[in-house]
Scaffold this motif. Structure first.
Motif, PDB file in Angstrom:
ATOM      1  N   PHE A  38       0.810  -1.228   0.000  1.00 40.00           N
ATOM      2  CA  PHE A  38       0.000   0.000   0.000  1.00 40.00           C
ATOM      3  C   PHE A  38       0.840   1.272   0.000  1.00 40.00           C
ATOM      4  CE2 PHE A  38      -2.541  -3.394   1.850  1.00 40.00           C
ATOM      5  CZ  PHE A  38      -3.662  -3.344   1.033  1.00 40.00           C
ATOM      6  N   GLY A  39       2.139   1.135   0.132  1.00 37.35           N
ATOM      7  CA  GLY A  39       3.014   2.310   0.189  1.00 37.35           C
ATOM      8  C   GLY A  39       3.165   2.775   1.622  1.00 37.35           C
ATOM      9  N   THR A  50      -2.704   4.657  -3.763  1.00 33.21           N
ATOM     10  CA  THR A  50      -2.392   4.776  -5.190  1.00 33.21           C
ATOM     11  C   THR A  50      -1.084   4.079  -5.541  1.00 33.21           C
ATOM     12  OG1 THR A  50      -1.452   6.921  -4.648  1.00 33.21           O
ATOM     13  CG2 THR A  50      -3.658   6.904  -5.584  1.00 33.21           C
ATOM     14  N   ALA A  51      -0.289   3.771  -4.526  1.00 29.41           N
ATOM     15  CA  ALA A  51       0.991   3.110  -4.790  1.00 29.41           C
ATOM     16  C   ALA A  51       0.733   1.718  -5.337  1.00 29.41           C
ATOM     17  CB  ALA A  51       1.784   3.010  -3.492  1.00 29.41           C
ATOM     18  N   MET A  52       1.459   1.315  -6.356  1.00 27.22           N
ATOM     19  CA  MET A  52       1.353  -0.059  -6.817  1.00 27.22           C
ATOM     20  C   MET A  52       2.662  -0.770  -6.497  1.00 27.22           C
ATOM     21  SD  MET A  52      -1.639  -0.657  -7.623  1.00 27.22           S
ATOM     22  CE  MET A  52      -1.712  -2.234  -8.471  1.00 27.22           C
ATOM     23  N   LYS A  64       9.851 -17.013   7.265  1.00 31.36           N
ATOM     24  CA  LYS A  64       8.432 -16.669   7.149  1.00 31.36           C
ATOM     25  C   LYS A  64       8.226 -15.967   5.816  1.00 31.36           C
ATOM     26  CE  LYS A  64       7.902 -16.298  12.126  1.00 31.36           C
ATOM     27  NZ  LYS A  64       7.098 -17.492  12.434  1.00 31.36           N
ATOM     28  N   VAL A  65       7.257 -16.448   5.052  1.00 29.22           N
ATOM     29  CA  VAL A  65       7.105 -15.989   3.674  1.00 29.22           C
ATOM     30  C   VAL A  65       5.682 -15.525   3.400  1.00 29.22           C
ATOM     31  CG1 VAL A  65       7.294 -16.654   1.236  1.00 29.22           C
ATOM     32  CG2 VAL A  65       8.849 -17.647   2.929  1.00 29.22           C
ATOM     33  N   GLN A  66       5.566 -14.426   2.679  1.00 24.88           N
ATOM     34  CA  GLN A  66       4.279 -13.967   2.182  1.00 24.88           C
ATOM     35  C   GLN A  66       4.492 -13.540   0.743  1.00 24.88           C
ATOM     36  OE1 GLN A  66       1.771 -12.842   5.453  1.00 24.88           O
ATOM     37  NE2 GLN A  66       1.678 -10.829   4.515  1.00 24.88           N
ATOM     38  N   LEU A  67       3.593 -13.937  -0.153  1.00 21.04           N
ATOM     39  CA  LEU A  67       3.739 -13.495  -1.533  1.00 21.04           C
ATOM     40  C   LEU A  67       2.374 -13.199  -2.125  1.00 21.04           C
ATOM     41  CD1 LEU A  67       3.132 -16.166  -3.652  1.00 21.04           C
ATOM     42  CD2 LEU A  67       5.150 -16.915  -2.431  1.00 21.04           C
ATOM     43  N   GLY A  68       2.320 -12.181  -2.967  1.00 19.21           N
ATOM     44  CA  GLY A  68       1.039 -11.814  -3.531  1.00 19.21           C
ATOM     45  C   GLY A  68       1.084 -10.494  -4.254  1.00 19.21           C
ATOM     46  N   CYS A  69      -0.071  -9.855  -4.392  1.00 17.02           N
ATOM     47  CA  CYS A  69      -0.175  -8.623  -5.168  1.00 17.02           C
ATOM     48  C   CYS A  69      -1.448  -7.885  -4.769  1.00 17.02           C
ATOM     49  CB  CYS A  69      -0.247  -8.959  -6.660  1.00 17.02           C
ATOM     50  SG  CYS A  69      -1.645 -10.031  -7.050  1.00 17.02           S
ATOM     51  N   ARG A  70      -1.620  -6.688  -5.277  1.00 22.64           N
ATOM     52  CA  ARG A  70      -2.907  -6.004  -5.122  1.00 22.64           C
ATOM     53  C   ARG A  70      -3.876  -6.645  -6.103  1.00 22.64           C
ATOM     54  NH1 ARG A  70      -2.344  -0.683  -3.396  1.00 22.64           N
ATOM     55  NH2 ARG A  70      -4.567  -0.388  -3.731  1.00 22.64           N
ATOM     56  N   ALA A  71      -5.098  -6.889  -5.668  1.00 22.12           N
ATOM     57  CA  ALA A  71      -6.020  -7.613  -6.540  1.00 22.12           C
ATOM     58  C   ALA A  71      -7.260  -6.785  -6.881  1.00 22.12           C
ATOM     59  CB  ALA A  71      -6.395  -8.936  -5.900  1.00 22.12           C
ATOM     60  N   ILE A  72      -8.312  -6.875  -6.084  1.00 26.54           N
ATOM     61  CA  ILE A  72      -9.580  -6.243  -6.493  1.00 26.54           C
ATOM     62  C   ILE A  72     -10.256  -5.593  -5.293  1.00 26.54           C
ATOM     63  CG2 ILE A  72     -10.092  -7.775  -8.414  1.00 26.54           C
ATOM     64  CD1 ILE A  72     -11.703  -9.479  -6.511  1.00 26.54           C
ATOM     65  N   ASP A  73     -11.253  -4.743  -5.610  1.00 28.16           N
ATOM     66  CA  ASP A  73     -12.038  -4.183  -4.513  1.00 28.16           C
ATOM     67  C   ASP A  73     -13.297  -5.016  -4.284  1.00 28.16           C
ATOM     68  OD1 ASP A  73     -14.231  -3.027  -6.128  1.00 28.16           O
ATOM     69  OD2 ASP A  73     -12.625  -1.733  -6.885  1.00 28.16           O
ATOM     70  N   VAL A 123     -13.083  -1.930   0.486  1.00 29.95           N
ATOM     71  CA  VAL A 123     -14.297  -1.329  -0.061  1.00 29.95           C
ATOM     72  C   VAL A 123     -13.949  -0.226  -1.050  1.00 29.95           C
ATOM     73  CG1 VAL A 123     -16.422  -0.087   0.498  1.00 29.95           C
ATOM     74  CG2 VAL A 123     -15.556  -1.868   2.038  1.00 29.95           C
ATOM     75  N   ASP A 124     -12.941   0.573  -0.724  1.00 25.22           N
ATOM     76  CA  ASP A 124     -12.696   1.798  -1.485  1.00 25.22           C
ATOM     77  C   ASP A 124     -11.541   1.714  -2.479  1.00 25.22           C
ATOM     78  OD1 ASP A 124     -14.541   3.766   0.141  1.00 25.22           O
ATOM     79  OD2 ASP A 124     -13.485   2.506   1.580  1.00 25.22           O
ATOM     80  N   TYR A 125     -10.802   0.646  -2.452  1.00 21.03           N
ATOM     81  CA  TYR A 125      -9.679   0.499  -3.385  1.00 21.03           C
ATOM     82  C   TYR A 125      -9.278  -0.975  -3.392  1.00 21.03           C
ATOM     83  CZ  TYR A 125      -7.553   1.114   1.234  1.00 21.03           C
ATOM     84  OH  TYR A 125      -7.263   1.023   2.570  1.00 21.03           O
ATOM     85  N   PRO A 126      -8.521  -1.385  -4.405  1.00 20.67           N
ATOM     86  CA  PRO A 126      -8.185  -2.806  -4.487  1.00 20.67           C
ATOM     87  C   PRO A 126      -7.377  -3.281  -3.273  1.00 20.67           C
ATOM     88  CG  PRO A 126      -7.716  -1.706  -6.561  1.00 20.67           C
ATOM     89  CD  PRO A 126      -8.022  -0.627  -5.559  1.00 20.67           C
ATOM     90  N   GLY A 127      -7.811  -4.364  -2.704  1.00 27.09           N
ATOM     91  CA  GLY A 127      -7.081  -4.957  -1.585  1.00 27.09           C
ATOM     92  C   GLY A 127      -6.032  -5.918  -2.083  1.00 27.09           C
ATOM     93  N   ASP A 128      -5.437  -6.665  -1.176  1.00 24.08           N
ATOM     94  CA  ASP A 128      -4.363  -7.563  -1.594  1.00 24.08           C
ATOM     95  C   ASP A 128      -4.801  -9.015  -1.585  1.00 24.08           C
ATOM     96  OD1 ASP A 128      -4.581  -7.411   1.164  1.00 24.08           O
ATOM     97  OD2 ASP A 128      -2.462  -7.837   1.526  1.00 24.08           O
ATOM     98  N   PHE A 129      -4.115  -9.789  -2.384  1.00 25.08           N
ATOM     99  CA  PHE A 129      -4.250 -11.241  -2.365  1.00 25.08           C
ATOM    100  C   PHE A 129      -2.892 -11.782  -1.968  1.00 25.08           C
ATOM    101  CE2 PHE A 129      -3.792 -15.457  -4.041  1.00 25.08           C
ATOM    102  CZ  PHE A 129      -5.016 -16.043  -3.748  1.00 25.08           C
ATOM    103  N   LYS A 130      -2.873 -12.690  -1.003  1.00 28.75           N
ATOM    104  CA  LYS A 130      -1.557 -13.191  -0.593  1.00 28.75           C
ATOM    105  C   LYS A 130      -1.615 -14.646  -0.169  1.00 28.75           C
ATOM    106  CE  LYS A 130      -2.343 -11.163   3.922  1.00 28.75           C
ATOM    107  NZ  LYS A 130      -2.306  -9.872   4.573  1.00 28.75           N
ATOM    108  N   ALA A 131      -0.463 -15.310  -0.307  1.00 28.43           N
ATOM    109  CA  ALA A 131      -0.301 -16.658   0.210  1.00 28.43           C
ATOM    110  C   ALA A 131       0.870 -16.614   1.177  1.00 28.43           C
ATOM    111  CB  ALA A 131      -0.011 -17.640  -0.921  1.00 28.43           C
ATOM    112  N   GLY A 132       0.848 -17.452   2.182  1.00 26.96           N
ATOM    113  CA  GLY A 132       1.944 -17.409   3.146  1.00 26.96           C
ATOM    114  C   GLY A 132       2.151 -18.735   3.844  1.00 26.96           C
ATOM    115  N   PHE A 133       3.350 -18.901   4.370  1.00 20.46           N
ATOM    116  CA  PHE A 133       3.692 -20.120   5.120  1.00 20.46           C
ATOM    117  C   PHE A 133       4.946 -19.860   5.939  1.00 20.46           C
ATOM    118  CE2 PHE A 133       5.858 -20.259   1.067  1.00 20.46           C
ATOM    119  CZ  PHE A 133       7.167 -20.543   1.430  1.00 20.46           C
TER     120      PHE A 133
END
Lengths: 497, 521
Positions: free
Chosen positions: A198-199, A271-273, A289-298, A345-355
């Motif tokens: 999210f910046g 607004t940061a990508m 500890k690992v997390q990987l993902g991206c910004r996805a959808i609102d 609700v107001d902007y795309p949230g994130d999708f992530k996987a972790g382990f």
């Protein structure tokens, strides 16, 4: 509210006419060979409707009510719009500290210790807390002490004292918390992940520092209090042992004379990508500890439903999901593996996987996650597996509405966030309609392995070479190019050398 | 729409439940529990209620926990909790007889691996030739070959060997699959010092499925994936204990605090034991502790008791009684003679914990001890007033009375504020203690705490799962009736009772102190 119970009992009775309880010794032969052989009475779940519980006071205040007379308790929750989203840039955590001091800092008439003593003697639980986008104040009391508890609770919200001694004590506790921010690797992971997604300047990622905490004054708290705590900015929910008309009258009287202000402004979009790539933060522990993902959808994106099903398939569905089976069940590389879709609700949230996995197998588990994401894009999901994921989503719906306070919480949130009407009623059908082609399409659209950020917290020298059998190493991701992020000073968040 | 990141099937005790358990008010309405027993000895507690329509919290408890273990098999109770999800001859396999052959072959190899490690590798380790007898890096050639063969067999069983999926016999996580498709949610289990508990929430019309699934795994668990699952438990241990700032120190503090009691080893077990369990040990354990006479079931929620009893009788009657009752836990804690101290340094805030040996659950003194913890806790409690706000030394401070089946402890834990040291906090606690020992708690203070205990009782009854857990703990430690009888016992506690226990259990020679200091950079 529902009438399925009768139906259910009738169905069960029909199934047992042939057998008198206890009349004969049951033998294995009489039992169905497999669970699929059991016939169940039908049970169709209909989610409750907000309109059945919504009332409006003469002054316009919205109140949700759900009476239940099983226990002599009353649970009252007031949800105010705005939380961390209202924090000024130079003072992250101000809304949260304001909420804590509303609870801790006494009222205009009573010093803090007297408020606490009175509530505690009444055995009334009160909590005030600011989240990212909402602030909630809750009161749980015995029915018999409601008349005494409510005025105390409301004077706390309406006329907080922000007692100087309590402000110092609360700041000291907060500073002690800040000092621990690097102790547990998972808190480093969470912090850096939000900065990546999210910046660092966005309120979701901004965190208080020693300087921002120590400079908070009672005046700053009072400013924030004025923005959040007033009848123009709240929705009330009451569950428990009460009569509806009497409760509405009590609430109307309790709010009288409390000045209304404007509704708080909504959260600023991020607004940061995030830049795709491999990131690492150092921490000497035996497990990366690992997390990987991206910004996805609102949240209201038409793809949200298929994405939720995809998440269930990939890593949201516990043991039936692909990541759990591959990484935990087959390979024994991790205890906990999961994926998560968090639409905002107001902007795309994130999708992530972790382990979390021992250092040597961090690369192997990462590789499996990426392979599984690719597979979702390249191969249609078998219908049987898709059906399990659909059921996983549909069948957990009743749990959301299981307790009355939880049910009202959904209604309040939906009203504040303007969730399209009929969403829960249509949820089942929309999930049922998701096809293997939909899954493949949204995977291609929203999850590109080349566009992901991979964040690793751990001991890089141990993690980078990979496993003993040479099945994977960290060189395989993004051509081995890794961005080493600094550990941050826990108090100032400035990069450590 | 699940949004939780937390994994299912985590183990280890619910911290905090201990306090919740024994806090029922005199005024409490009685929880109406219908008891029901089968001829094979398995008992059931049924609580029909309809406030949460269409759902039932369902589960069962094995009266066994880590306290029933011994050196060599520590952690096996928790490991069993994992095994119980791995299926039977019906669930979890497409070819039970071929699957049994895989398991037999794996057992033969693993028994040989264990024999070699316990002899050759341990010997090399004792002589200082290798740093870890279990680490595959230190394998001899022979061990490497054996381990490779075991690995191949495991893969083949999973359908990942030559011949691929058709040659495999396992249907992965079918137990979860069946429940998920049928609307089961929140399936989980936990292992503690004294009990192992399995539970799920099912739609009311799926009660028969629950009876089928649970009686099947109690009738016929085959410990599939017995060898590969321990990698998962090792990761669980790394996650919970070894990668957390204080995990290993807390484990060591427990081991120091308890001298002879079975509470001295961790629920998850010592790493060497985790590697060592044999199939035969597991079978023995199963035959003793997972027999119907040592189990009880619980249903709380929207169901018809008559129908439930019919289903229970139909399915659970297939469980065969054990040949011998579980052995009693005979080793008592020896009693402490001198103060013990542990000084720990690491990545954690400066803090102190002071612990005292007390009494088991149900002991007459456990009620005043629980009330003492209440007197100390919360915003108006003595720790907040004395340590946090009064002296300004603590950021947080909490007391806990932890009464278990065979012994108990009372603990004070506090974290420093500003420049304060753990030793200053320790001294401040002793001052508060001296005040409690010098004069009785005033009546109003006691009344306040009793009011809170009474109201909390109702709060804990509100959800089906919360009531389920309380019934599980009460029945496993004492008797389920304790949830109805404890309120009167708490109401009857006097200031003199609290004064008596505060003078009896809090001697310097009965305490163990852990000092936590932050590692300098």
């Amino acid at each position: 509210m529902h009438h399925h119970t009768l139906l259910l009992v009738a169905g069960l009775l029909a199934g047992f006419v042939a057998r008198t309880a206890g009349a004969q010794e049951p033998s294995a032969a009489t039992l169905p060979a497999r669970p699929e052989a059991i016939r169940f009475a039908p049970l169709v779940y209909v989610p409750p409707k907000a309109a059945d519980h919504r009332r409006v006071l003469p002054d316009g205040t919205v109140v949700y009510l759900a009476a239940s007379h099983e226990f002599p308790l009353i649970n009252l929750a007031i949800t105010f719009k705005g939380g961390g989203s209202l924090d000024p840039a130079e003072m992250p955590g101000l809304a949260s500290l304001t909420a804590q001091l509303v609870r801790e800092g006494g009222t205009r008439r009573l010093p803090p210790a007297e408020v606490d003593e009175a509530l505690d003697f009444l055995a009334t639980d009160v909590g005030v807390a600011a989240g990212d986008t909402f602030t909630t104040a809750t009161m749980n009391c015995l029915k018999s002490t409601f008349a005494e508890s409510l005025p105390l609770f409301l004077s706390m919200l309406r006329e907080p004292r922000f007692d100087a001694g309590r402000l110092e004590t609360t700041k000291a506790r907060l500073l002690a918390d800040l000092a621990q921010r690097n102790d547990d690797a998972s808190s480093i992971l969470g912090r850096e992940w939000k900065r990546l997604m999210f910046g660092a300047d966005h309120f979701e990622a901004a965190e208080p520092t020693e300087a921002s905490v120590t400079t908070v004054t009672a005046e700053r708290l009072a400013d924030m209090h004025r923005r959040i705590f007033h009848p123009g900015n709240l929705i009330i929910a009451v569950a428990g042992d009460f009569e509806e008309q009497a409760m509405l009258a009590v609430l109307e009287k309790a709010l009288a004379g409390w000045e209304r202000g404007p509704v708080a402004t909504g959260p600023a979009a991020s607004t940061a990508m995030p830049s795709p790539g491999l990131y690492h933060v150092p921490k000497k522990i035996p497990q990366g500890k690992v997390q990987l993902g991206c910004r996805a959808i609102d949240r209201d994106d038409p793809d949200t439903i298929p994405m939720l099903v995809l998440n269930e398939l990939l890593g949201g569905g516990g043991f039936t999901s692909r990541l759990m089976q591959k990484i935990r069940s087959n390979e024994g590389l991790a205890y906990s593996v999961r994926s998560m879709l968090q639409p905002r609700v107001d902007y795309p949230g994130d999708f992530k996987a972790g382990f979390e996995s021992k250092n040597a197998t961090v690369a192997l588990a990462t590789k499996i996650v990426l392979d599984e994401i690719r597979r979702l894009r390249e191969e249609p999901v078998p219908e049987e597996e898709l059906e399990t994921a659909r059921r996983g989503l549909i069948e957990t719906l009743p749990r959301r509405f299981e307790s009355k306070p939880a049910m009202l919480g959904v209604f309040v949130n939906d009203e504040w966030t303007k969730r399209p009407e009929g969403f829960w009623q249509a949820f089942r059908d929309r999930v049922e309609k998701v096809t293997p082609a939909d899954i493949q399409r949204v995977a291609r659209e929203h999850l590109d392995p080349a566009q992901l950020a991979i964040l690793v917290v751990g001991d890089w020298d141990e993690i980078a070479p990979g496993d003993l059998e040479k099945r994977a190493n960290m060189q395989e991701f993004f051509g081995g190019k890794v961005t080493h992020l600094p550990l941050r000073d826990p108090l100032t968040l400035a990069p450590l050398p | 729409m699940r949004s939780s990141l937390s994994s299912r099937r985590p183990a280890i005790p619910f911290a905090g439940l201990v306090l919740c358990l024994f806090a029922f008010p005199a005024a409490a309405q009685q929880v109406a529990v219908e008891e029901f027993a089968l001829a094979n000895g398995m008992r059931f507690l049924l609580v029909p209620r309809s406030d949460q329509p269409n759902l039932v919290a369902a589960g069962w408890v094995a009266r066994v926990g880590s306290v029933d273990e011994r050196p060599g098999i520590t952690g096996i109770s928790h490991f069993f909790e994992h095994m119980m999800f791995k299926g039977t001859d019906t669930i979890g396999t497409r070819d039970p007889s071929k699957d049994a052959r895989f398991r037999a072959e794996q057992k033969a190899i693993r028994d040989e691996i264990n024999r070699l490690v316990w002899t050759k590798q341990y010997e090399r380790f004792f002589k200082g030739e290798i740093d870890d007898p279990w680490d595959p890096v230190n394998d001899t050639q022979h061990l490497r070959v054996l381990r490779g063969r075991l690995d191949e067999l495991i893969k083949a069983q999973q359908g990942r060997g030559p011949g691929g999926e058709p040659a495999g016999t396992i249907v992965k996580d079918e137990f979860d699959l069946v429940y998920t498709r049928a609307g089961g949610t929140g399936m989980n289990a936990f292992t503690s010092y004294d009990l192992t508990c399995y539970f799920i929430t099912v739609p009311s019309n799926k009660l028969e499925l629950w009876a089928w699934m649970e009686s099947d795994r109690l009738h016929d668990s085959v410990f599939r994936e017995f060898y590969s699952e321990r990698d998962v438990v090792h990761e669980e241990r790394r996650l919970r204990t070894e990668s957390t700032p204080t995990g290993k120190f807390e484990e060591q503090f427990d081991a120091m605090f308890w001298a002879s009691s079975g509470y001295s080893w961790p629920v998850i077990g010592w790493p060497s034991d985790l590697n060592s369990y044999t199939f035969d040990q597991a079978q023995d354990y199963w035959n003793v502790y997972y027999r119907p006479g040592n189990l009880f079931g619980i249903l709380v929620g929207d169901f018809d008791p008559a129908q439930a009893k019919t289903l229970i009788e139909k399915y659970f009657s297939r469980l065969k009684p054990g040949k011998r009752p579980p052995p009693p836990v005979v080793t008592l804690e020896v009693g402490q003679l001198a103060e013990q101290r542990m000084i720990a340094t690491g990545d954690f805030p400066p803090a102190v914990e002071v612990r005292y040996h007390t009494v088991p659950a149900g002991h007459a003194d456990s009620y005043p001890l629980d009330m003492l913890a209440e007197i100390l806790n919360e915003r108006t409690g003595r720790l907040y007033a004395g340590l946090v706000e009064g002296r300004g030394l603590a950021a947080t401070a909490i007391a806990a009375s932890d009464t278990r089946k065979y012994a108990g402890l009372f603990s004070i834990a506090a974290q420093t504020r500003g420049e304060a040291t753990p030793e200053q906090l320790e001294a401040a606690w002793y001052e508060e203690l001296a005040r409690l020992q010098a004069a009785k708690v005033p009546e109003r203070e006691l009344r306040k705490v009793k009011n809170r205990v009474a109201a909390d009782n109702y709060r804990k009854l509100e959800s089906n799962m919360s009531l389920f857990v309380q019934l599980a703990l009460s029945e496993a430690l004492l008797d389920w009736r304790e949830i109805n009888e404890a309120p009167a016992k708490y109401e009857a506690v006097t200031a003199a009772d609290i004064h008596r226990v505060v003078r009896k259990y809090f001697a310097a020679t009965n305490r163990s102190v852990a000092i936590y200091r932050r590692q300098a950079d």
